[in-house]
Each structure stands twice: as structure tokens, then as C-alpha cells.
Design a protein around this motif. Structure first.
Motif, PDB file in Angstrom:
ATOM      1  N   MET A 129       0.844  -1.177   0.000  1.00 22.31           N
ATOM      2  CA  MET A 129       0.000   0.000   0.000  1.00 22.31           C
ATOM      3  C   MET A 129       0.893   1.245   0.000  1.00 22.31           C
ATOM      4  SD  MET A 129      -2.644   1.413   2.916  1.00 22.31           S
ATOM      5  CE  MET A 129      -3.554  -0.088   2.981  1.00 22.31           C
ATOM      6  N   GLU A 130       0.607   2.158  -0.905  1.00 25.13           N
ATOM      7  CA  GLU A 130       1.362   3.396  -0.971  1.00 25.13           C
ATOM      8  C   GLU A 130       0.890   4.346   0.123  1.00 25.13           C
ATOM      9  OE1 GLU A 130       2.173   7.034  -4.071  1.00 25.13           O
ATOM     10  OE2 GLU A 130       1.542   5.097  -4.848  1.00 25.13           O
ATOM     11  N   GLN A 131       1.855   4.965   0.805  1.00 26.80           N
ATOM     12  CA  GLN A 131       1.501   5.890   1.872  1.00 26.80           C
ATOM     13  C   GLN A 131       1.401   7.315   1.346  1.00 26.80           C
ATOM     14  OE1 GLN A 131       4.430   4.979   5.009  1.00 26.80           O
ATOM     15  NE2 GLN A 131       2.642   4.280   6.149  1.00 26.80           N
ATOM     16  N   ILE A 132       0.551   8.089   1.994  1.00 23.12           N
ATOM     17  CA  ILE A 132       0.359   9.486   1.644  1.00 23.12           C
ATOM     18  C   ILE A 132       1.087  10.328   2.678  1.00 23.12           C
ATOM     19  CG2 ILE A 132      -1.327  11.341   1.373  1.00 23.12           C
ATOM     20  CD1 ILE A 132      -3.377   9.124   0.668  1.00 23.12           C
ATOM     21  N   THR A 171      -4.600   9.936  13.544  1.00 24.37           N
ATOM     22  CA  THR A 171      -4.017   9.581  12.248  1.00 24.37           C
ATOM     23  C   THR A 171      -3.415   8.175  12.271  1.00 24.37           C
ATOM     24  OG1 THR A 171      -1.939  10.688  12.826  1.00 24.37           O
ATOM     25  CG2 THR A 171      -3.549  11.965  11.580  1.00 24.37           C
ATOM     26  N   GLY A 172      -3.074   7.672  13.446  1.00 23.04           N
ATOM     27  CA  GLY A 172      -2.524   6.326  13.563  1.00 23.04           C
ATOM     28  C   GLY A 172      -3.500   5.242  13.127  1.00 23.04           C
ATOM     29  N   ARG A 173      -4.755   5.579  13.095  1.00 27.58           N
ATOM     30  CA  ARG A 173      -5.782   4.618  12.650  1.00 27.58           C
ATOM     31  C   ARG A 173      -5.738   4.378  11.148  1.00 27.58           C
ATOM     32  NH1 ARG A 173     -11.410   6.629  14.974  1.00 27.58           N
ATOM     33  NH2 ARG A 173     -11.440   7.083  12.761  1.00 27.58           N
ATOM     34  N   TYR A 174      -5.083   5.276  10.429  1.00 30.92           N
ATOM     35  CA  TYR A 174      -5.053   5.201   8.973  1.00 30.92           C
ATOM     36  C   TYR A 174      -3.645   4.823   8.528  1.00 30.92           C
ATOM     37  CZ  TYR A 174      -9.314   7.737   9.915  1.00 30.92           C
ATOM     38  OH  TYR A 174     -10.535   8.103  10.416  1.00 30.92           O
ATOM     39  N   LEU A 175      -3.466   3.579   8.223  1.00 33.00           N
ATOM     40  CA  LEU A 175      -2.138   3.052   7.927  1.00 33.00           C
ATOM     41  C   LEU A 175      -1.528   3.618   6.655  1.00 33.00           C
ATOM     42  CD1 LEU A 175      -2.760  -0.679   8.904  1.00 33.00           C
ATOM     43  CD2 LEU A 175      -1.821   1.177  10.302  1.00 33.00           C
ATOM     44  N   TRP A 176      -2.337   4.220   5.818  1.00 31.22           N
ATOM     45  CA  TRP A 176      -1.810   4.763   4.564  1.00 31.22           C
ATOM     46  C   TRP A 176      -1.252   6.192   4.736  1.00 31.22           C
ATOM     47  CZ3 TRP A 176      -6.988   3.922   5.527  1.00 31.22           C
ATOM     48  CH2 TRP A 176      -7.787   5.055   5.621  1.00 31.22           C
ATOM     49  N   LEU A 177      -1.349   6.747   5.951  1.00 28.25           N
ATOM     50  CA  LEU A 177      -0.799   8.078   6.194  1.00 28.25           C
ATOM     51  C   LEU A 177       0.619   7.989   6.738  1.00 28.25           C
ATOM     52  CD1 LEU A 177      -3.819   9.943   7.855  1.00 28.25           C
ATOM     53  CD2 LEU A 177      -3.095   9.999   5.461  1.00 28.25           C
TER      54      LEU A 177
END
Length: 60
Positions: free
Chosen positions: A1-4, A25-31
Motif C-alpha cells: 500500500m502506498e503511503q500518503i 491519524t494512527g488509525r489510517y495506515l496509509w498516512l
């Protein structure tokens, strides 16, 4: 998964806000979160005004 890449601008004194944002923000692994130190603009403005008025004669 690519991170933003995500930048969070936060005053160093606001530790509770920082922790809250990191938790959220830790809940969203893509960040990919990076904290950027903010400066309190009012302090900068006060310094500039005092310098222009001659109250501050040299860099502190």
C-alpha cells in the motif's frame, strides 16, 4: 500500500493536541505523518514591533 505524506503543523507547547492528532491519524495506515514545528505568530509579531520601536536593539 502506498503511503500518503501528511504534514501536521503543531506548536511545541501543544502536547495534548499533538498526541490527539497522532492517535487519530494512527488509525489510517496509509498516512505517513510528519510533525512540523509551528511558530506562534503573535510572538514573532510582538518581537518585530518591539524591534522597530527601538525596544530591542540587537538580536536576542
Amino acid at each position: 500500500m502506498e503511503q500518503i505524506k501528511t504534514y501536521v503543523i503543531n506548536l511545541p507547547k501543544d502536547l495534548d493536541r499533538r498526541e490527539s492528532i497522532l492517535k487519530e491519524t494512527g488509525r489510517y495506515l496509509w498516512l505517513d505523518v510528519e510533525i512540523v514545528k509551528a511558530v506562534y505568530g503573535k510572538d514573532k509579531l510582538d518581537y518585530t514591533i518591539r524591534k522597530k520601536q527601538g525596544i530591542i536593539r540587537h538580536m536576542e
